[in-house]
Write a protein that holds these residues in place. Sequence first.
Motif, PDB file in Angstrom:
ATOM      1  N   SER A  58       9.757  70.852  32.519  1.00  6.36           N
ATOM      2  CA  SER A  58      11.042  71.693  32.218  1.00  6.36           C
ATOM      3  C   SER A  58      11.467  71.857  33.807  1.00  6.36           C
ATOM      4  CB  SER A  58      11.059  72.857  31.701  1.00  6.36           C
ATOM      5  OG  SER A  58       9.900  73.583  31.965  1.00  6.36           O
TER       6      SER A  58
ATOM      7  N   VAL B 201      21.929  63.402  28.535  1.00  4.84           N
ATOM      8  CA  VAL B 201      23.074  63.844  29.071  1.00  4.84           C
ATOM      9  C   VAL B 201      23.524  65.160  28.373  1.00  4.84           C
ATOM     10  CG1 VAL B 201      25.408  63.078  29.411  1.00  4.84           C
ATOM     11  CG2 VAL B 201      23.435  61.457  29.188  1.00  4.84           C
TER      12      VAL B 201
ATOM     13  N   MET C 119       8.017  81.458  30.770  1.00  2.00           N
ATOM     14  CA  MET C 119       8.748  81.714  31.813  1.00  2.00           C
ATOM     15  C   MET C 119       9.882  80.895  32.045  1.00  2.00           C
ATOM     16  SD  MET C 119       7.007  84.159  33.091  1.00  2.00           S
ATOM     17  CE  MET C 119       8.145  84.558  34.643  1.00  2.00           C
ATOM     18  N   GLY C 120       9.938  79.657  31.555  1.00  2.00           N
ATOM     19  CA  GLY C 120      11.075  78.674  31.946  1.00  2.00           C
ATOM     20  C   GLY C 120      12.078  78.259  30.782  1.00  2.00           C
TER      21      GLY C 120
ATOM     22  N   ARG D 297       2.351  79.363  29.698  1.00  2.00           N
ATOM     23  CA  ARG D 297       3.123  79.916  30.568  1.00  2.00           C
ATOM     24  C   ARG D 297       4.487  79.314  31.081  1.00  2.00           C
ATOM     25  NH1 ARG D 297       1.799  83.066  35.556  1.00  2.00           N
ATOM     26  NH2 ARG D 297       3.366  83.134  36.697  1.00  2.00           N
ATOM     27  N   PRO D 298       4.572  78.025  30.923  1.00  2.00           N
ATOM     28  CA  PRO D 298       5.785  77.153  31.496  1.00  2.00           C
ATOM     29  C   PRO D 298       6.784  77.681  30.495  1.00  2.00           C
ATOM     30  CG  PRO D 298       3.844  75.835  31.462  1.00  2.00           C
ATOM     31  CD  PRO D 298       3.289  77.089  30.887  1.00  2.00           C
TER      32      PRO D 298
ATOM     33  N   GLN E  91      27.065  69.906  22.838  1.00  5.42           N
ATOM     34  CA  GLN E  91      27.926  69.056  23.641  1.00  5.42           C
ATOM     35  C   GLN E  91      28.194  67.751  22.949  1.00  5.42           C
ATOM     36  OE1 GLN E  91      29.809  70.330  26.208  1.00  5.42           O
ATOM     37  NE2 GLN E  91      28.404  70.676  28.044  1.00  5.42           N
TER      38      GLN E  91
ATOM     39  N   LYS F  27      35.446  62.618  30.129  1.00 10.97           N
ATOM     40  CA  LYS F  27      33.849  62.620  30.589  1.00 10.97           C
ATOM     41  C   LYS F  27      33.530  61.330  30.831  1.00 10.97           C
ATOM     42  CE  LYS F  27      32.858  66.955  28.081  1.00 10.97           C
ATOM     43  NZ  LYS F  27      31.862  67.321  27.054  1.00 10.97           N
TER      44      LYS F  27
ATOM     45  N   ARG G 216      14.829  78.399  27.894  1.00  9.40           N
ATOM     46  CA  ARG G 216      15.936  79.329  27.532  1.00  9.40           C
ATOM     47  C   ARG G 216      16.004  79.584  26.153  1.00  9.40           C
ATOM     48  NH1 ARG G 216      20.175  78.815  32.647  1.00  9.40           N
ATOM     49  NH2 ARG G 216      18.375  78.165  33.949  1.00  9.40           N
TER      50      ARG G 216
ATOM     51  N   ASP H 101       9.314  75.034  23.360  1.00  8.40           N
ATOM     52  CA  ASP H 101      10.452  75.111  24.084  1.00  8.40           C
ATOM     53  C   ASP H 101      11.595  74.187  23.365  1.00  8.40           C
ATOM     54  OD1 ASP H 101      12.453  74.969  25.912  1.00  8.40           O
ATOM     55  OD2 ASP H 101      11.412  74.020  27.594  1.00  8.40           O
TER      56      ASP H 101
ATOM     57  N   GLU I 226       3.165  77.283  55.840  1.00  5.99           N
ATOM     58  CA  GLU I 226       4.056  78.104  55.017  1.00  5.99           C
ATOM     59  C   GLU I 226       3.404  78.282  53.724  1.00  5.99           C
ATOM     60  OE1 GLU I 226       8.459  77.923  54.330  1.00  5.99           O
ATOM     61  OE2 GLU I 226       8.351  77.564  56.557  1.00  5.99           O
ATOM     62  N   ASP I 227       2.781  77.238  53.046  1.00 14.88           N
ATOM     63  CA  ASP I 227       2.047  77.389  51.798  1.00 14.88           C
ATOM     64  C   ASP I 227       1.057  78.342  51.708  1.00 14.88           C
ATOM     65  OD1 ASP I 227       3.210  75.376  50.092  1.00 14.88           O
ATOM     66  OD2 ASP I 227       1.492  74.356  49.742  1.00 14.88           O
TER      67      ASP I 227
ATOM     68  N   ALA J 133       6.914  80.494  39.180  1.00  9.13           N
ATOM     69  CA  ALA J 133       6.877  81.344  38.233  1.00  9.13           C
ATOM     70  C   ALA J 133       6.283  80.880  36.906  1.00  9.13           C
ATOM     71  CB  ALA J 133       7.884  82.470  37.965  1.00  9.13           C
ATOM     72  N   ILE J 134       6.849  79.707  36.561  1.00  9.45           N
ATOM     73  CA  ILE J 134       6.698  78.718  35.497  1.00  9.45           C
ATOM     74  C   ILE J 134       5.150  77.994  35.414  1.00  9.45           C
ATOM     75  CG2 ILE J 134       7.652  77.250  33.970  1.00  9.45           C
ATOM     76  CD1 ILE J 134      10.324  77.662  35.133  1.00  9.45           C
ATOM     77  N   TYR J 135       5.064  77.363  36.715  1.00  4.40           N
ATOM     78  CA  TYR J 135       4.018  76.522  37.057  1.00  4.40           C
ATOM     79  C   TYR J 135       3.203  77.066  38.162  1.00  4.40           C
ATOM     80  CZ  TYR J 135       5.820  73.535  33.379  1.00  4.40           C
ATOM     81  OH  TYR J 135       6.419  73.080  32.280  1.00  4.40           O
TER      82      TYR J 135
ATOM     83  N   GLN K 199      21.843  75.020  31.822  1.00  8.30           N
ATOM     84  CA  GLN K 199      22.131  75.879  32.897  1.00  8.30           C
ATOM     85  C   GLN K 199      23.022  77.089  32.591  1.00  8.30           C
ATOM     86  OE1 GLN K 199      20.398  75.082  35.783  1.00  8.30           O
ATOM     87  NE2 GLN K 199      20.922  73.005  36.119  1.00  8.30           N
TER      88      GLN K 199
ATOM     89  N   ARG L  62      13.617  70.875  37.279  1.00  8.56           N
ATOM     90  CA  ARG L  62      14.795  70.107  37.722  1.00  8.56           C
ATOM     91  C   ARG L  62      15.138  70.346  39.069  1.00  8.56           C
ATOM     92  NH1 ARG L  62      17.842  74.032  37.573  1.00  8.56           N
ATOM     93  NH2 ARG L  62      17.297  75.780  35.979  1.00  8.56           N
TER      94      ARG L  62
ATOM     95  N   LYS M  79      19.475  82.989  31.645  1.00  9.03           N
ATOM     96  CA  LYS M  79      18.027  82.599  32.070  1.00  9.03           C
ATOM     97  C   LYS M  79      16.991  83.232  31.383  1.00  9.03           C
ATOM     98  CE  LYS M  79      17.694  80.719  36.774  1.00  9.03           C
ATOM     99  NZ  LYS M  79      17.796  81.214  38.109  1.00  9.03           N
TER     100      LYS M  79
END
Lengths: 1144, 471
Positions: B14, A1128, A1046-1047, A1042-1043, A1082, B155, A1049, A1073, A455-456, B26-28, A1135, B16, A1139
């Motif tokens: 990054s 924490v 693309m990743g 790239r990371p 929070q 919490k 937020r 980042d 599959e890889d 897409a990131i790595y 999330q 998770r 995104k």
Amino acid sequence: MSIFFEIGAKTNFSFLEGASKPEEMIVQAAILKLGGLGIADRNSVAGVVRAHAQSKAIQKKFERMRAGLLEEHEKNDVILNPIHFQPGARLVFSDGTPDILAYPQDRKGWAHLCRLLSAGNLRAEKGKCILTEADLMEWGDDMMLALVPDPSIAGHGNHEAFEGCLERFRKRFRKNFHMALAPAYDGRDKRMFATISLLADRNRIPLIATNQPLYHDTTRRPLADIVTSIREHVPIPEAGFLLAPNAERFLKNDGEILRLFRDYPHAVTNTEKFFGSLSFSLDELEHNYPPENDEGETPYQTLERLTKAGAAKRFPGKIPEKVQRNIEYELSLVRQKQYEPYFLTVHRIIQYARHEKKILCQGRGSAANSVICYCLEITEVNPEKSTLLFDRFLSMDRDEPPDIDVDFEHERREEVIQHIYEKYGKEHAGLTAGVTTYRTRSAGREVSKAFGLSEDVQSAIGSLVWGWSEEKLSEREAKAAGLDIFDPMTKNVLKYASELLGFPRHLTQHVGGFVITRDRLDEVVPIMKTAMPGRYMVEWDKDDLDNLKILKVDILALGMLTALKRAFDLLLLHYDVKKTLADLGNDTHADEEPVYEMICRADTLGVFQIESRAQMSMLPRLKPKKFYDLVIEVAIVRPGPIQGDMVHPYLKRREDRDRGIPIEYPSKELESVLERTLGVPLFQEQAMQIAITAAGFKPAEADQLRRAMATFKRTGTIGNFEKRFIEGMVAKKYSRDFAQQCFNQIKGFGEYGFPESHAASFALLVYASSWVKAYYPDVFCAAMLNSQPMGFYAPAQLVRDAREHGVVIRPVDINESNWDCLLEEAEFNKRAVDFRHAVMREVIQTKRAVRLGFRQIKGLSEVSMQQLVANRGRGYSSIRDLWLRSGLQKADIERLADADAFGSIRLSRREALWAVRALDAKSAAEKLPLFDQVSHIDLQVEPETRLPEMLAGEQVVEDYRYLSLSLKGHPVSFLRDEFRKVGVVRNVDLLTIPNGRRVTIAGLVLVRQRPGSAKGVIFMTLEDETGVANAIVWKKVFEKYRPIVMGARLVKIYGKLQSQSGVIHTVVDHIEDMTPALGILQKEARRFGVSDRSDEALNPSMDPSQRKLANSLEKAVMEKRLISSGHVGVIETTQVMPKGRNFH
Amino acid sequence: MRLTALDEAAEALSLRKNMGVAEARAIYPKLDVIEDDPVANRRFLEAIADWCDRYTPLVALDGVDGLFLDITGCAHLFGGETALLKDILARLFQMGLDARGAVSSSPGLSWAVSRFGQGGIIEHGEAEQALVPLPVAALRLEDETIGALNKTGLKYVGDLLDAPRAPLARRFGGSVLLRLDQALGTDEEPVSPRLPVASLSVERRLIEPIGAEDDILALTNQIAVSLKPSLEARGIGGRIFELVLFRVDGKVFRLSAGTAQPLREPKRVAALFAERLQAIHDDFDAGYGFEILRLNVLLHEDFVTSQGDFEHRQQKDVSLAAFVDRVSARLGEDCLQTFQLRESHIPERAVITVPAIDHLSTQKTREGHPPPARNERPIRLLRKPEPMDAFAVEVPDGAPASFHWRRMQHRVRKSEGPERLAMEWWRDGSDAENRDYFRIEDDQGRRFWIYRHGHYERDTAQSWYMHGVIA
């Protein structure tokens, strides 16, 4: 002439069984000079039109050769003899009846075949067909039939059941019934032939020879094995007996067939007789238009009358001379081509939608912007202003129907579709099919799976390309994916994946193409189920229908029309302003100046088409001042013109013109073609006109060129035109360079080129949506929110933009909101308009605030919220009251609490949640009648629980979680203190920073865009509490980061500011980042809107060097704090944040 | 596909858990993804549980990544709770495992502290103090409940401890209070061990690890000797014995052996394992040696002195399967081979030999496709097709009139064919030549299976092969 006619050929429309295209089969049959070829796919006629078209093309070319009419460039081509083609189907039964090859003898027989297949299709789930002997008995008349016995018949002695079957068929179909003799090469052919021949003789059934080809040539055997393996979900090495033992099922020639059947020569001669009794041609299906004429008139008379009446309405007073001439010209063309019913059908559908259903709609497409269409109200674009090439759509040589697409409000298209079904009946209207084919990705994946690769590796091969493409998998790409290209397996995978490209996988329904016929539809083409109940589609796609000249109207959905319709309704309701699309048409308007002024400032967030980053950065340079400028704007910022390198020349010529420098045209004749686009060809029509006027193409050839442009990536035929085009221009004394440049531009159009008519129709929507946004940003915001999802921007950005234009936005509330966003009384405060839009302060007419609707809350259904509204009465007084009276589920109420929708009864989010959790379904059901009178007070007494108060940051996080936006604050505003201390500037401040300066910016990543035309450059859109900023990431930088790109937020970017005529970009040097910093929301209690610059003022006594030191220390502390704000809650918070959407 | 676990390097990025693989790639783009194998994970956890047997027989699995050890009454053997915990964690660390642990008076508390706190020893009375700063997720609650508690601002466990109990139960169900009480130790929670606890057990811990089979057996004998008095004292004998071998690196071998009759005789007990050790010879890797040997009696019966006719019983019921089992166990799986059909059109590839033991066990489950309709195959297939002289009159695909094979001339009387077989292009290349097979009968009535190699249109020379004998 050969005496062998093959009747058993399958194509790749016998999905995952046949391994050659219908066209390949036809060409091969012509090369072999067979007497004829019949195509019989498994329970389908989906491939026959392609075969038909191919055989016609061969025929035409042959005839032109005969008549000595070949073009110069065709002289060296191999001219094939015409090949007699007949469409049929191989009926495969579900009740054990042997397969039967069925060929209609005439139009009636075709109707029967279609009815037969339709019956089987409608009985089965989508993509399957269930047939029984009874179906054939019912529909088998007027067809030639040949039963194909299973080769194993020779192996056993008992043929009673089989002969019983033969007996029934022979009695029913008499001389039309045959038995096929087909070699299997399994060593027992002699025995099998003898057995079948015996059975045939005994039952007085003529034999007929076939080789049942699955592919046109033996070289396709590997592909046949691969499709088998895909079909059976077994890798080839394990497929064993599922694969064919030999490669004999290809199209064989006369001599070979005669040798194989040497003991049964009559079986071969019978093929000729069989074919001889088939007189049906697919051409008989053409012009199958429903009657649209009014009583007592011919269709032409009706069309003429309606056109003239429309013209009088469109041009009050006197119809201009030019228009009058065009109308007559177009009408005469239509009459010659007998296309009247087509225009009438489209006209009637639009009339119905617009006047009876009040649905906003607009036509576009190749024929849409003719004068007739304008007069018939099919479009709103006045053709008087553009010089369209009507011939293009109805050229004499090209005998296919014009194509008109109609866009409707996306939420109401269904009503139009229902109307079509009602008016024409399900027997006459159905959806067009779309043929899903293997693309690079799917072909690569399926073939590597067939070879049993892991599959890889499958996903590595599948992901060789970014997005969809039909380009062949190259070795370079394979290398990039870490594959060894010298490995024979890899070579095989790449080779056969390329061969599989373009093979059909299955049929799907086309987005909105409707076939409407005069004859019963299921007697024109078999119909089948779609994924939606009650909706049927035909087996042919739009090219097939085009080829057969069968009417098709595209009923499409367009979100912007929904938004505009809602905007017009709101305008009428709240401002008593009545507007229609026609009112905002391509004319000059008294109030247009502020609208264009706004467009020039690129203040176009949410506006149709011109809202993307690329469009927005073009606007301040293009400075549209009139409608035609918008047409150009829409057409120019597209991959085609960008790749064709037309944007800069156009901009330059525009600047020249404004400076009074005359524009030079390569010739007088081209001046008229290119004048309106200042010498730069932007539209498909212009490319064609250049071909005609400058390169000496015939109109029909130019049309072929256009089609080649549209499909150039797929078929690669555009190269055929290149030489001819350039030589043609050179012959007319144009320089070779210029000719080459013109051709390159045309090639650049590729699939993306815009016809002018499309651009004009779209430009109309651009102006209309801009007008609403300019004068009534409140209406615009509400209408846009109520039409989501659509466009480039999420609700959060639409809301922020409205607020920057002074619109008050109010939160969702159980006592105030409806499902949709509403407008409420409010004062317009001019000072609330952001300074960036200061010029709009006097333009904006807003007097309302926007109340967000329940639709903004994630996870609530419209039905339950309607229920809430319906039962609201004078308002809900408590959560318990809401629960008892609204009939909502507890989960829905909890979701309302999550969204903080209890403001009107003064409950905070947490208080509301606490109360909701306490609701007890059981006790409520019991107590409801009792407490009905007592006004629903919670009588249960319980100890008080003190809940921790929610931090401001937490509020914002929760808002984002459930509403995707927050009216309370922007997440970045909570980090502003730290950001400021580490030198991050606000996005709004970029306006005042000079070009070329290095800056640090930060924000949430909204959009990443990697346009195909930009050679690996990524555009990022960041947002902070003051606005958006655009960043450019060059390929090198992207590879490094790239990371993060693309990743992440939330990012911090350091780079060089590019600021040119109001277009601001930051070219990224360094990107960081900052996502973990969101954890602060929070963790720490911060107030909303922290932003005082008081800290420096506090220590005026500090000397500068000390202050510098202190600052740098503080900076280090801040940096640390931003990055390490704990684990924490960070992940959870991030999330919730958008995104970032990826566009290609 | 989603990410289910990350290694340290990935965690530092990054990435998770739960992220889509496509998104992560897409990131790595070069991200190395290994497919999750829950069965293997489980096996691994069980192996660790086995190893933990050295501390206490009461080991229970906790989810997919945790273990509960009931060390009541065991801790003193290792120098107290602190030393025990340290020992476990140190040894696991040496094995390359990043493990955390806590010792407390309740499973719930240990769970919370090891996963969400600092781990370590929680003394009696410190439970509340340890729990207060932990997030509510530390209470082993459902995700939905955790989410709901968080939304209302509750919490941390401390928030729950402060709140009145009735409103909590009303809103979040009884499980919150139950879990809270379990963590506080006010509500008993039993740990159910994954393995049956042996009725009798004797072990030896060795300073110097041993590895040789003889040593192991000798030691087993010694242990069995020390077991004997206990068996005698109870008047029982063992029916199922288990020898547990703790290898220095943490791997644990469990060998069990049954007897037909209750047994106490140390020599015979040791002998049981002699055979077992031989049987697993290949898998048995002593590595750096074993440090603990333990002999368990898993099943016992009252000891009866009279025995049945052992020899005689063994002669009966020797089925093929049992025979294959025994021979394969002794001489290795490869020593007994059997034929298995394989789906291939190419005759010499249609049969393979496989170890008989595999064949017998997989025979029933394998479901192949029926061969296509075709001519019968010969009874004997030559190991290799043999070239021969032959000549066919009829071109392109007729049978020969006569042929010369193994110094004999054969005159063909009857023939049937051709059966055309194309070679397997993915193995042999796409230009491999076809074979046309014929069934032939000569004038003596002998039947053969022959083929012509090559493509009839391309080759004028005929090359013929004998491939099988039919009768």
